[in-house]
Design a protein around this motif. Structure first.
Motif, PDB file in Angstrom:
ATOM      1  N   ALA A  11       0.648  -1.110   0.059  1.00  0.00           N
ATOM      2  CA  ALA A  11       0.022  -0.066   0.022  1.00  0.00           C
ATOM      3  C   ALA A  11       1.008   1.181   0.008  1.00  0.00           C
ATOM      4  N   LEU A  12       1.894   1.141   0.698  1.00  0.00           N
ATOM      5  CA  LEU A  12       2.895   2.302   0.829  1.00  0.00           C
ATOM      6  C   LEU A  12       3.372   2.761  -0.560  1.00  0.00           C
ATOM      7  N   ALA A  13       4.056   1.426  -1.091  1.00  0.00           N
ATOM      8  CA  ALA A  13       4.698   1.519  -2.347  1.00  0.00           C
ATOM      9  C   ALA A  13       3.599   1.995  -3.662  1.00  0.00           C
ATOM     10  N   SER A  14       2.582   1.630  -3.377  1.00  0.00           N
ATOM     11  CA  SER A  14       1.352   2.158  -4.600  1.00  0.00           C
ATOM     12  C   SER A  14       1.119   3.550  -4.338  1.00  0.00           C
ATOM     13  N   ARG A  15       1.080   4.092  -3.293  1.00  0.00           N
ATOM     14  CA  ARG A  15       0.724   5.429  -2.999  1.00  0.00           C
ATOM     15  C   ARG A  15       1.774   6.148  -3.657  1.00  0.00           C
ATOM     16  N   MET A  26       3.904  15.706   0.425  1.00  0.00           N
ATOM     17  CA  MET A  26       3.686  16.779   1.538  1.00  0.00           C
ATOM     18  C   MET A  26       3.507  15.963   2.917  1.00  0.00           C
ATOM     19  N   ARG A  27       2.543  14.943   2.702  1.00  0.00           N
ATOM     20  CA  ARG A  27       2.128  13.827   3.685  1.00  0.00           C
ATOM     21  C   ARG A  27       3.277  13.433   4.210  1.00  0.00           C
ATOM     22  N   PHE A  28       4.132  12.865   3.541  1.00  0.00           N
ATOM     23  CA  PHE A  28       5.256  12.149   3.726  1.00  0.00           C
ATOM     24  C   PHE A  28       6.491  13.007   4.295  1.00  0.00           C
ATOM     25  N   ILE A  87      16.600   0.081  -0.905  1.00  0.00           N
ATOM     26  CA  ILE A  87      15.483  -0.165  -0.260  1.00  0.00           C
ATOM     27  C   ILE A  87      14.201   0.066  -0.993  1.00  0.00           C
ATOM     28  N   GLY A  88      14.065   1.314  -1.188  1.00  0.00           N
ATOM     29  CA  GLY A  88      13.024   1.901  -2.088  1.00  0.00           C
ATOM     30  C   GLY A  88      12.973   1.281  -3.343  1.00  0.00           C
ATOM     31  N   GLN A  89      14.080   1.306  -4.145  1.00  0.00           N
ATOM     32  CA  GLN A  89      14.038   0.621  -5.612  1.00  0.00           C
ATOM     33  C   GLN A  89      13.551  -1.052  -5.482  1.00  0.00           C
ATOM     34  N   SER A  90      14.140  -1.398  -4.366  1.00  0.00           N
ATOM     35  CA  SER A  90      13.765  -2.968  -4.233  1.00  0.00           C
ATOM     36  C   SER A  90      12.230  -3.227  -3.786  1.00  0.00           C
ATOM     37  N   LEU A  91      11.864  -2.089  -3.088  1.00  0.00           N
ATOM     38  CA  LEU A  91      10.154  -2.278  -2.766  1.00  0.00           C
ATOM     39  C   LEU A  91       9.483  -1.814  -3.947  1.00  0.00           C
ATOM     40  N   GLY A  92       9.878  -0.690  -4.995  1.00  0.00           N
ATOM     41  CA  GLY A  92       9.192  -0.571  -6.075  1.00  0.00           C
ATOM     42  C   GLY A  92       9.056  -1.571  -7.066  1.00  0.00           C
ATOM     43  N   ALA A  93      10.237  -2.562  -6.976  1.00  0.00           N
ATOM     44  CA  ALA A  93      10.220  -3.640  -8.055  1.00  0.00           C
ATOM     45  C   ALA A  93       9.666  -5.007  -7.387  1.00  0.00           C
ATOM     46  N   GLY A  94       9.153  -4.883  -5.830  1.00  0.00           N
ATOM     47  CA  GLY A  94       8.790  -5.766  -5.292  1.00  0.00           C
ATOM     48  C   GLY A  94       9.290  -7.160  -4.698  1.00  0.00           C
ATOM     49  N   ASP A  95      10.775  -6.662  -4.444  1.00  0.00           N
ATOM     50  CA  ASP A  95      11.734  -7.482  -3.996  1.00  0.00           C
ATOM     51  C   ASP A  95      11.951  -7.189  -2.477  1.00  0.00           C
ATOM     52  N   LEU A  96      11.271  -8.029  -1.437  1.00  0.00           N
ATOM     53  CA  LEU A  96      11.479  -7.815  -0.183  1.00  0.00           C
ATOM     54  C   LEU A  96      12.876  -8.338   0.416  1.00  0.00           C
ATOM     55  N   HIS A  97      13.102  -9.641  -0.168  1.00  0.00           N
ATOM     56  CA  HIS A  97      14.524 -10.125   0.051  1.00  0.00           C
ATOM     57  C   HIS A  97      15.552  -9.424   0.187  1.00  0.00           C
ATOM     58  N   ALA A  98      15.359  -8.622  -0.951  1.00  0.00           N
ATOM     59  CA  ALA A  98      16.799  -7.391  -1.090  1.00  0.00           C
ATOM     60  C   ALA A  98      16.625  -6.604   0.145  1.00  0.00           C
ATOM     61  N   VAL A  99      15.357  -5.946   0.559  1.00  0.00           N
ATOM     62  CA  VAL A  99      15.426  -5.188   1.562  1.00  0.00           C
ATOM     63  C   VAL A  99      16.128  -5.846   2.746  1.00  0.00           C
ATOM     64  N   GLY A 168      12.777   4.764   3.402  1.00  0.00           N
ATOM     65  CA  GLY A 168      13.135   4.031   2.375  1.00  0.00           C
ATOM     66  C   GLY A 168      11.970   3.250   2.056  1.00  0.00           C
ATOM     67  N   THR A 169      11.407   2.638   2.987  1.00  0.00           N
ATOM     68  CA  THR A 169      10.151   1.798   2.770  1.00  0.00           C
ATOM     69  C   THR A 169       8.907   2.636   2.660  1.00  0.00           C
ATOM     70  N   GLY A 170       9.032   3.955   2.732  1.00  0.00           N
ATOM     71  CA  GLY A 170       7.721   5.102   2.646  1.00  0.00           C
ATOM     72  C   GLY A 170       7.204   5.122   3.968  1.00  0.00           C
ATOM     73  N   ASP A 171       7.761   4.972   5.151  1.00  0.00           N
ATOM     74  CA  ASP A 171       7.181   4.993   6.447  1.00  0.00           C
ATOM     75  C   ASP A 171       7.904   6.274   7.104  1.00  0.00           C
ATOM     76  N   SER A 172       7.593   7.318   7.246  1.00  0.00           N
ATOM     77  CA  SER A 172       7.923   8.559   7.987  1.00  0.00           C
ATOM     78  C   SER A 172       7.212   8.781   9.219  1.00  0.00           C
ATOM     79  N   ARG A 173       6.329   7.826   9.493  1.00  0.00           N
ATOM     80  CA  ARG A 173       5.558   8.271  10.842  1.00  0.00           C
ATOM     81  C   ARG A 173       6.075   7.493  11.989  1.00  0.00           C
ATOM     82  N   THR A 174       6.449   6.236  11.745  1.00  0.00           N
ATOM     83  CA  THR A 174       6.936   5.509  12.861  1.00  0.00           C
ATOM     84  C   THR A 174       8.250   6.225  13.495  1.00  0.00           C
ATOM     85  N   PRO A 175       9.333   6.728  12.445  1.00  0.00           N
ATOM     86  CA  PRO A 175      10.528   7.148  12.936  1.00  0.00           C
ATOM     87  C   PRO A 175      10.026   8.726  13.873  1.00  0.00           C
TER      88      PRO A 175
END
Length: 486
Positions: A11-15, A26-28, A87-99, A168-175
């Motif tokens: 969902a994060l990557a799709s957005r 801006m939300r990020f 990590i961002g490029q890997s998620l964009g390509a759908g590869d969680l193992h690389a992350v 890099g995973t698209g999560d700025s709220r947890t940090p």
């Protein structure tokens, strides 16, 4: 084989790759902006208490340690940036193992590096302070504060790299939530420990607050099984693959060198400032506290642009990458300009209130009054120049999102060591200390022009995805094994 991407990660990557650009950006960026502002507020809080409790001669110690901290932090953030891009490029390509592979590599390297730096910094602090020509009135404060700042570096550096990987995973709220823990504890501990332990209390407060935030963040990463969490067989990635580590270092070292080059130039200019004595050093330290608030919006938006651009590059959506660069830079320029005008307006309307937070200038002490007058002059010349830096940071964030790390470093080498420092040195005989202050806007404007030139005409768009060399090597090895089996 690629590991599956979880629903929340998808969902994060799709957005990022399909949603509206400006609102998503801006939300990020808002949590990043709030985080950076809170970090700046923590530095301001510490400087405020140091200046008010220990006096103007202790304030340059804070500025000196901050330059070294930012230099070494930049070295760590080189690895963090490389990890975040991969990590961002890997998620964009759908590869969680690389992350997982990237996360383990980055954490192992940064932990070892930060422990070595902390030990070396403690031992070498007196030599470094003396090499800067620090005034005698400041030296004692500077050595103690630098040593305890180095002691806090392992907790700070590991925390920062975790944060950059989460972004890099698209999560700025947890940090952001755990940065609130860090900031809250720091605001509480700095005045308490400063009163009891002197200037050593500032470094210890940073160690305790950053360490607590790091422990809490790690617990959440594992409890929520976030993409960078290493479970079970993933733990083996804490012993980095040699090829991956070398690749990450090749991408991260240019940014680390950039930090060394940039902060090294500040050290050179600090040496020029120190020649004018303790009053000028205190004025510079006080004025520089306000520069952070002009730089913070650009840095926050740049981090947002980098994460968003990396995912779109991984997905092959280059038209969106161009729009991210344009809209992000315009937003950064607007916010940085607003921050600058606000600081000038508060100073004019309320009798230098922003500077008085750090400098006692009530007129009862002539020395403090001179420090305040010099700090006002410095900001009149230098503060507005940081607006241009927002353009540099935004454009370089986008080109780095495709792994182009070396060119931005070369731009900063030219800007700092061929433009800024020579400008100050050569014009000082005619302009006096004003040459130092004018070198800041001169350097910022030239870096923005060079950044735009590279973004417009550079070859950064033609680079392959960051982890593609490893994929090619793995594919060749698999083909060789197959051929051998036949």
């Amino acid at each position: 084989m690629s590991a599956p991407v979880t629903a929340s990660t998808h969902a994060l990557a799709s957005r990022f790759v399909a949603g509206p650009i400006t609102p998503t950006l801006m939300r990020f960026a808002l949590p990043l902006l709030a985080t950076n502002l809170l970090h700046a507020a923590t530095g301001t809080w510490a400087a405020l208490w140091v200046g008010q409790l220990l006096g103007a001669n202790a304030l340059p110690a804070v500025a000196t340690a901050a330059v070294l901290l930012f230099m070494l932090m930049g070295a760590v953030m080189g690895m963090g940036t490389a990890a975040g891009v991969a990590i961002g490029q890997s998620l964009g390509a759908g590869d969680l193992h690389a992350v997982k592979r990237v996360a383990g590599c980055a954490l192992a390297f940064v932990t070892g590096f930060s422990l070595i730096v902390a030990a070396a910094g403690w031992a070498l602090a007196p030599l470094l302070i003396d090499a800067l020509g620090t005034p005698a009135e400041v030296r004692g404060y500077a050595v103690v504060h630098l040593r305890f700042t180095c002691l806090s570096m392992p907790a700070i550096f590991v925390y920062l790299v975790l944060v950059m990987m989460l972004r890099g995973t698209g999560d700025s709220r947890t940090p952001f939530r755990f940065t609130l823990v860090w900031i809250g504890l720091s605001l509480l501990l700095v005045p308490l420990l400063l009163r009891g332990l002197g200037i050593a209390g500032v470094g210890l407060a940073n160690l305790l607050s950053a360490g607590t935030a790091l422990a809490a963040l790690l617990r959440t990463i594992y409890r929520r099984r976030l993409p960078i969490a290493l479970h079970g067989d993933d733990i083996r990635h804490l012993r980095p693959e040699r090829a991956l580590l070398l690749l990450m270092l090749r991408r991260g070292v240019p940014m680390a060198l950039e930090s060394i080059v940039t902060q090294g130039a500040y050290f050179a200019l600090l040496g020029l400032v120190n020649r004018y004595g303790a009053t000028m050093a205190a004025a510079y330290a006080g004025a520089a506290q306000l520069w952070t608030y002009v730089q913070v919006p650009g840095n926050a938006l740049a981090a947002s642009m980098s994460a968003m651009a990396a995912m779109n590059i991984g997905a092959g959506r280059w038209q969106r990458v161009e729009q991210i660069a344009l809209r992000g830079c315009l937003a950064s320029l607007a916010v940085s300009t607003t921050a600058t005008l606000l600081i000038y307006a508060l100073g004019a309307a309320f009798d230098d209130l922003p500077l008085r937070l750090f400098i006692r200038g009530d007129g009862a002490d002539g020395a403090h009054g001179e420090v305040l007058a010099q700090a006002r002059r410095i900001n009149f010349i230098a503060l507005w120049g940081w607006i241009a830096l927002s353009i540099t940071m935004g454009l370089f964030a986008v080109v780095r999102a495709n792994g182009a790390m070396l060119a931005p470093t070369l731009v900063f080498v030219v800007t700092m060591w061929l433009f800024r420092v020579p400008f100050a040195v050569w014009l000082e005989p005619w302009l006096g200390s004003a040459a130092i202050w004018w070198s800041f806007p001169f350097g910022s404007i030239t870096s923005a022009l060079l950044a735009w030139a590279y973004y417009r005409w550079g070859r950064w768009r033609r680079r392959p995805l960051m982890l593609s060399p490893l994929a090619s090597t793995a594919a060749a090895a698999a083909a060789a094994d197959t051929h051998f089996g036949e």
